[in-house]
Scaffold this motif. Structure first.
Motif, PDB file in Angstrom:
ATOM      1  N   ASP A   6     -56.309 -69.348  90.906  1.00  0.00           N
ATOM      2  CA  ASP A   6     -56.622 -69.998  92.175  1.00  0.00           C
ATOM      3  C   ASP A   6     -57.910 -70.815  92.113  1.00  0.00           C
ATOM      4  O   ASP A   6     -58.217 -71.565  93.036  1.00  0.00           O
ATOM      5  N   ASP A   7     -58.663 -70.710  91.022  1.00  0.00           N
ATOM      6  CA  ASP A   7     -59.888 -71.490  90.838  1.00  0.00           C
ATOM      7  C   ASP A   7     -59.660 -72.742  89.988  1.00  0.00           C
ATOM      8  O   ASP A   7     -60.591 -73.501  89.737  1.00  0.00           O
ATOM      9  N   ILE A   8     -58.428 -72.950  89.548  1.00  0.00           N
ATOM     10  CA  ILE A   8     -58.118 -74.078  88.660  1.00  0.00           C
ATOM     11  C   ILE A   8     -57.386 -75.165  89.444  1.00  0.00           C
ATOM     12  O   ILE A   8     -56.416 -74.876  90.154  1.00  0.00           O
ATOM     13  N   ARG A   9     -57.858 -76.412  89.311  1.00  0.00           N
ATOM     14  CA  ARG A   9     -57.179 -77.556  89.926  1.00  0.00           C
ATOM     15  C   ARG A   9     -55.974 -77.947  89.091  1.00  0.00           C
ATOM     16  O   ARG A   9     -54.873 -78.097  89.582  1.00  0.00           O
ATOM     17  N   ASP A  10     -56.196 -78.146  87.782  1.00  0.00           N
ATOM     18  CA  ASP A  10     -55.115 -78.465  86.854  1.00  0.00           C
ATOM     19  C   ASP A  10     -55.642 -78.391  85.431  1.00  0.00           C
ATOM     20  O   ASP A  10     -56.829 -78.139  85.215  1.00  0.00           O
ATOM     21  N   THR A  11     -54.744 -78.590  84.481  1.00  0.00           N
ATOM     22  CA  THR A  11     -55.129 -78.642  83.077  1.00  0.00           C
ATOM     23  C   THR A  11     -54.494 -79.870  82.443  1.00  0.00           C
ATOM     24  O   THR A  11     -53.547 -80.445  82.982  1.00  0.00           O
ATOM     25  N   LYS A  12     -55.026 -80.250  81.304  1.00  0.00           N
ATOM     26  CA  LYS A  12     -54.443 -81.335  80.509  1.00  0.00           C
ATOM     27  C   LYS A  12     -54.711 -81.007  79.050  1.00  0.00           C
ATOM     28  O   LYS A  12     -55.421 -80.043  78.735  1.00  0.00           O
ATOM     29  N   THR A  13     -54.127 -81.776  78.166  1.00  0.00           N
ATOM     30  CA  THR A  13     -54.336 -81.525  76.746  1.00  0.00           C
ATOM     31  C   THR A  13     -55.076 -82.679  76.097  1.00  0.00           C
ATOM     32  O   THR A  13     -55.056 -83.807  76.578  1.00  0.00           O
ATOM     33  N   ASN A  14     -55.716 -82.341  75.003  1.00  0.00           N
ATOM     34  CA  ASN A  14     -56.372 -83.318  74.151  1.00  0.00           C
ATOM     35  C   ASN A  14     -56.103 -82.849  72.720  1.00  0.00           C
ATOM     36  O   ASN A  14     -56.870 -82.058  72.172  1.00  0.00           O
ATOM     37  N   GLY A  15     -54.973 -83.258  72.168  1.00  0.00           N
ATOM     38  CA  GLY A  15     -54.573 -82.768  70.857  1.00  0.00           C
ATOM     39  C   GLY A  15     -54.259 -81.283  70.927  1.00  0.00           C
ATOM     40  O   GLY A  15     -53.474 -80.849  71.770  1.00  0.00           O
ATOM     41  N   ARG A  16     -54.901 -80.489  70.075  1.00  0.00           N
ATOM     42  CA  ARG A  16     -54.675 -79.033  70.029  1.00  0.00           C
ATOM     43  C   ARG A  16     -55.581 -78.276  70.995  1.00  0.00           C
ATOM     44  O   ARG A  16     -55.797 -77.083  70.845  1.00  0.00           O
ATOM     45  N   GLU A  17     -56.091 -78.951  71.997  1.00  0.00           N
ATOM     46  CA  GLU A  17     -57.046 -78.373  72.949  1.00  0.00           C
ATOM     47  C   GLU A  17     -56.479 -78.470  74.363  1.00  0.00           C
ATOM     48  O   GLU A  17     -55.859 -79.468  74.726  1.00  0.00           O
ATOM     49  N   VAL A  18     -56.703 -77.422  75.162  1.00  0.00           N
ATOM     50  CA  VAL A  18     -56.374 -77.457  76.582  1.00  0.00           C
ATOM     51  C   VAL A  18     -57.678 -77.599  77.360  1.00  0.00           C
ATOM     52  O   VAL A  18     -58.633 -76.860  77.123  1.00  0.00           O
ATOM     53  N   VAL A  19     -57.707 -78.562  78.267  1.00  0.00           N
ATOM     54  CA  VAL A  19     -58.866 -78.820  79.114  1.00  0.00           C
ATOM     55  C   VAL A  19     -58.543 -78.288  80.508  1.00  0.00           C
ATOM     56  O   VAL A  19     -57.567 -78.712  81.125  1.00  0.00           O
ATOM     57  N   ILE A  20     -59.352 -77.353  80.971  1.00  0.00           N
ATOM     58  CA  ILE A  20     -59.171 -76.751  82.291  1.00  0.00           C
ATOM     59  C   ILE A  20     -60.122 -77.432  83.261  1.00  0.00           C
ATOM     60  O   ILE A  20     -61.334 -77.440  83.047  1.00  0.00           O
ATOM     61  N   CYS A  21     -59.570 -77.988  84.344  1.00  0.00           N
ATOM     62  CA  CYS A  21     -60.374 -78.636  85.382  1.00  0.00           C
ATOM     63  C   CYS A  21     -60.371 -77.733  86.611  1.00  0.00           C
ATOM     64  O   CYS A  21     -59.313 -77.457  87.182  1.00  0.00           O
ATOM     65  N   PHE A  22     -61.540 -77.255  86.986  1.00  0.00           N
ATOM     66  CA  PHE A  22     -61.654 -76.335  88.100  1.00  0.00           C
ATOM     67  C   PHE A  22     -61.697 -77.070  89.431  1.00  0.00           C
ATOM     68  O   PHE A  22     -62.182 -78.209  89.506  1.00  0.00           O
ATOM     69  N   ASN A  23     -61.241 -76.390  90.484  1.00  0.00           N
ATOM     70  CA  ASN A  23     -61.431 -76.920  91.836  1.00  0.00           C
ATOM     71  C   ASN A  23     -62.895 -76.665  92.223  1.00  0.00           C
ATOM     72  O   ASN A  23     -63.676 -76.153  91.417  1.00  0.00           O
TER      73      ASN A  23
END
Length: 108
Positions: A25-42
């Protein structure tokens, strides 16, 4: 290569206290950058992330998915940009699978 499929019940834990610090519930969304996941918080998640990193420099934290710890970095500094990263996944497909699973699990 084997692609890992995730159920994505995710959380970030403070390993010194085993306390859940941030949940889906604290995460807005995620995306990838190659073999990495980027977590963007709300907004709330970004505040919690900044406070937790500020108060725990030099301590380990854990990123857990499907009740398994998948990454345990040591906090080097306060992170105030509202972003966390999970690097070093097996391949791009695993990163995409994890990102999609987390995004699908975020409460709407």
């Amino acid at each position: 290569m084997k692609t890992i499929n995730y159920l994505a019940i995710g959380a970030i834990f403070d390993l010194s206290t085993t306390t859940k610090v941030i949940g889906l519930d604290d995460i807005r969304d995620t995306k990838t950058n190659g073999r990495e996941v980027v977590i963007c918080f709300n907004m709330d998640g970004a505040k919690k992330w900044a406070e937790m990193t500020k108060n725990n420099i030099g301590k380990p934290i854990a990123f857990a998915v499907d009740n398994k710890i998948i990454y345990t970095p040591t906090i080097a500094s306060e992170l105030r940009n509202g972003v966390a990263k999970i690097p070093g996944l097996d391949d791009d497909a695993s990163a995409i699978s994890l990102s999609e699973s987390i995004n699908a699990s975020i409460p709407k």
